[in-house]
Design a protein around this motif. Structure first.
Motif, PDB file in Angstrom:
ATOM      1  N   VAL A 131      -2.070  13.760   7.787  1.00 48.67           N
ATOM      2  CA  VAL A 131      -0.647  13.578   7.461  1.00 48.67           C
ATOM      3  C   VAL A 131      -0.280  14.518   6.302  1.00 48.67           C
ATOM      4  O   VAL A 131      -0.898  14.471   5.245  1.00 48.67           O
ATOM      5  N   GLY A 132       0.733  15.363   6.528  1.00 46.51           N
ATOM      6  CA  GLY A 132       1.089  16.387   5.544  1.00 46.51           C
ATOM      7  C   GLY A 132       0.158  17.573   5.740  1.00 46.51           C
ATOM      8  O   GLY A 132      -0.475  18.057   4.806  1.00 46.51           O
ATOM      9  N   THR A 133       0.102  18.033   6.981  1.00 51.01           N
ATOM     10  CA  THR A 133      -0.940  19.013   7.371  1.00 51.01           C
ATOM     11  C   THR A 133      -0.759  20.399   6.745  1.00 51.01           C
ATOM     12  O   THR A 133      -1.717  21.152   6.609  1.00 51.01           O
ATOM     13  N   GLY A 134       0.469  20.756   6.356  1.00 56.00           N
ATOM     14  CA  GLY A 134       0.698  22.068   5.717  1.00 56.00           C
ATOM     15  C   GLY A 134       0.246  23.210   6.611  1.00 56.00           C
ATOM     16  O   GLY A 134       0.638  23.291   7.785  1.00 56.00           O
ATOM     17  N   ILE A 142       0.350  16.163  11.268  1.00 56.72           N
ATOM     18  CA  ILE A 142       1.773  15.798  11.140  1.00 56.72           C
ATOM     19  C   ILE A 142       2.343  16.435   9.882  1.00 56.72           C
ATOM     20  O   ILE A 142       1.681  16.452   8.828  1.00 56.72           O
ATOM     21  N   ASP A 143       3.546  16.964   9.971  1.00 60.20           N
ATOM     22  CA  ASP A 143       4.239  17.424   8.762  1.00 60.20           C
ATOM     23  C   ASP A 143       5.736  17.232   8.962  1.00 60.20           C
ATOM     24  O   ASP A 143       6.231  17.253  10.106  1.00 60.20           O
ATOM     25  N   ILE A 144       6.446  17.086   7.848  1.00 57.15           N
ATOM     26  CA  ILE A 144       7.895  16.880   7.925  1.00 57.15           C
ATOM     27  C   ILE A 144       8.632  18.214   8.059  1.00 57.15           C
ATOM     28  O   ILE A 144       9.766  18.268   8.526  1.00 57.15           O
ATOM     29  N   GLY A 157       7.052  14.853  11.710  1.00 60.47           N
ATOM     30  CA  GLY A 157       7.315  13.449  11.431  1.00 60.47           C
ATOM     31  C   GLY A 157       7.365  13.149   9.955  1.00 60.47           C
ATOM     32  O   GLY A 157       6.833  13.909   9.129  1.00 60.47           O
ATOM     33  N   ASN A 158       8.033  12.036   9.634  1.00 61.76           N
ATOM     34  CA  ASN A 158       8.082  11.551   8.267  1.00 61.76           C
ATOM     35  C   ASN A 158       6.897  10.599   8.092  1.00 61.76           C
ATOM     36  O   ASN A 158       6.961   9.448   8.522  1.00 61.76           O
ATOM     37  N   LEU A 159       5.821  11.094   7.550  1.00 63.49           N
ATOM     38  CA  LEU A 159       4.544  10.373   7.465  1.00 63.49           C
ATOM     39  C   LEU A 159       4.200   9.819   8.853  1.00 63.49           C
ATOM     40  O   LEU A 159       4.217  10.586   9.810  1.00 63.49           O
ATOM     41  N   LEU A 160       3.972   8.485   8.950  1.00 64.84           N
ATOM     42  CA  LEU A 160       3.581   7.941  10.266  1.00 64.84           C
ATOM     43  C   LEU A 160       4.743   7.273  10.995  1.00 64.84           C
ATOM     44  O   LEU A 160       4.523   6.617  12.026  1.00 64.84           O
ATOM     45  N   ALA A 194      -5.012  12.452   4.263  1.00 70.64           N
ATOM     46  CA  ALA A 194      -3.724  12.899   3.724  1.00 70.64           C
ATOM     47  C   ALA A 194      -3.888  13.553   2.360  1.00 70.64           C
ATOM     48  O   ALA A 194      -4.482  12.974   1.450  1.00 70.64           O
ATOM     49  N   ASN A 195      -3.377  14.770   2.285  1.00 69.87           N
ATOM     50  CA  ASN A 195      -3.228  15.413   0.977  1.00 69.87           C
ATOM     51  C   ASN A 195      -1.726  15.600   0.809  1.00 69.87           C
ATOM     52  O   ASN A 195      -1.181  16.673   1.044  1.00 69.87           O
ATOM     53  N   LEU A 196      -1.074  14.492   0.429  1.00 69.36           N
ATOM     54  CA  LEU A 196       0.397  14.489   0.340  1.00 69.36           C
ATOM     55  C   LEU A 196       0.840  14.919  -1.057  1.00 69.36           C
ATOM     56  O   LEU A 196       0.013  14.979  -1.968  1.00 69.36           O
ATOM     57  N   ARG A 200       8.536  20.396  -2.199  1.00 67.84           N
ATOM     58  CA  ARG A 200       8.325  19.326  -1.223  1.00 67.84           C
ATOM     59  C   ARG A 200       6.836  19.076  -0.939  1.00 67.84           C
ATOM     60  O   ARG A 200       6.454  18.017  -0.461  1.00 67.84           O
ATOM     61  N   ALA A 201       6.016  20.074  -1.215  1.00 66.39           N
ATOM     62  CA  ALA A 201       4.584  19.926  -0.934  1.00 66.39           C
ATOM     63  C   ALA A 201       3.816  19.399  -2.143  1.00 66.39           C
ATOM     64  O   ALA A 201       2.639  19.068  -2.030  1.00 66.39           O
ATOM     65  N   LEU A 202       4.479  19.344  -3.299  1.00 68.38           N
ATOM     66  CA  LEU A 202       3.745  19.033  -4.530  1.00 68.38           C
ATOM     67  C   LEU A 202       4.208  17.774  -5.247  1.00 68.38           C
ATOM     68  O   LEU A 202       3.414  16.974  -5.712  1.00 68.38           O
TER      69      LEU A 202
END
Ligand SMILES: C[S@@+](CC[C@H](N)C(=O)[O-])C[C@H]1O[C@@H](n2cnc3c(N)ncnc32)[C@H](O)[C@@H]1O
Length: 267
Positions: A104-107, A130-132, A158-161, A174-176, A198-200
């Motif tokens: 989740v938050g695959t970047g 998954i990433d937003i 997606g927005n998380l799960l 997840a490395n959110l 948004r990534a940090l």
């Protein structure tokens, strides 16, 4: 002194002034890049002097010994995150029933792609990233093609799960965004001015996204759900409060900091 060497020293000076440590390696990379593109190193050095990271200029980075494409919407993978791959691999060795891995938050896709490359086809694992951010997902897809694992991994926006159908026996990685606001403000200009906020930024306490993710997992009420996350070490105390009823494994990074959490979130 040859012109080539003079140029290399000049590049190294600018890199040093801009805060780089590994100046020998990067100066050589810059020289090779400029030769290949037939451009003057001055153009690159001007950008480096403003704090722009070299990895964004060249459009790629290294992770777990492999190349990954990047753009300005994508976080530059950090060396400490490579340890997530090692932790996931040893987890899977001891928990062979886990047939689903969701990043989740695959970047750039660096974690899930590295895992898909390392875990043999025989294990029959489903890989999901998954990433937003849709531009980031595009980069992740290109990276999966580069590493020939595009058929193994599904990339979803997606927005998380939310809207994702979580299955029993899943390892969620997840490395959110996990940097608390106060720490974010003090980060180096190369991060604040160039890498995606948004990534940090993980909200005021750095746990905004992890709180939401954990609540989504609990609501899904699935069996054998394990969660592996990377955190800002100073947020551990507050995170433990949220995970009060669970057995939490804290794993230190190579600098000895409490960086990774592995927890079974069975309902
Ligand atoms: C710290 S970066 C990690 C990227 C990559 N996994 C790595 O380790 O280099 C966090 C990623 O989470 C994504 N993200 C932020 N909020 C999100 C959300 N609500 N749902 C899904 N992904 C999100 C960002 O777009 C970013 O790509």
């Amino acid at each position: 002194m040859s012109e080539n060497l003079k140029e290399l020293y000049q590049i190294q000076r600018v890199l040093k002034d801009s805060g780089y440590n590994d100046t020998s390696r990067i100066s050589k990379e810059i020289q090779d890049y400029c030769n290949k593109k037939a451009i003057s190193p001055t153009l690159v050095l001007e950008r480096i002097s403003t704090g722009e990271p070299w990895d964004y200029i060249r459009g790629e980075s290294e992770f777990y010994g492999n190349r990954f494409y990047l753009n300005r919407k994508t976080l530059i993978p950090r060396p400490e995150t490579e340890q997530m791959v090692d932790i996931a691999i040893s987890f899977l060795e001891g928990n062979s029933n886990h047939k689903n891995i969701v990043d989740v938050g695959t970047g750039s896709g660096c974690i899930i792609i590295s895992l898909a490359k390392l875990v043999g086809d025989k294990k029959g694992i489903n890989f999901v990233g998954i990433d937003i951010d849709k531009d980031t997902l595009q980069v992740a897809k290109e990276n999966s093609l580069l590493h020939k694992v595009n058929e193994k991994i599904s990339f979803l926006r997606g927005n998380l799960l939310k809207d994702f159908e979580l299955k029993d026996e899943t390892l969620i990685i997840a490395n959110l965004p996990y940097i608390p606001e106060e720490i974010y403000k003090k980060l180096d200009r190369s991060v604040v001015n160039f890498e995606p906020r948004r990534a940090l930024l993980g909200g005021k306490d750095g746990l905004k996204y992890y709180k939401k993710l954990i609540s989504q997992i609990k609501k899904a009420r699935k069996k054998d759900i394990s969660l592996l996350i990377e955190i800002e070490p100073s947020t551990l105390k507050n995170l433990r409060r949220i995970l009060d009823n669970y057995e939490v494994h804290i794993i230190k990074d190579y600098r000895g900091l409490n960086r990774f959490i592995l927890v079974n979130l069975d309902t």
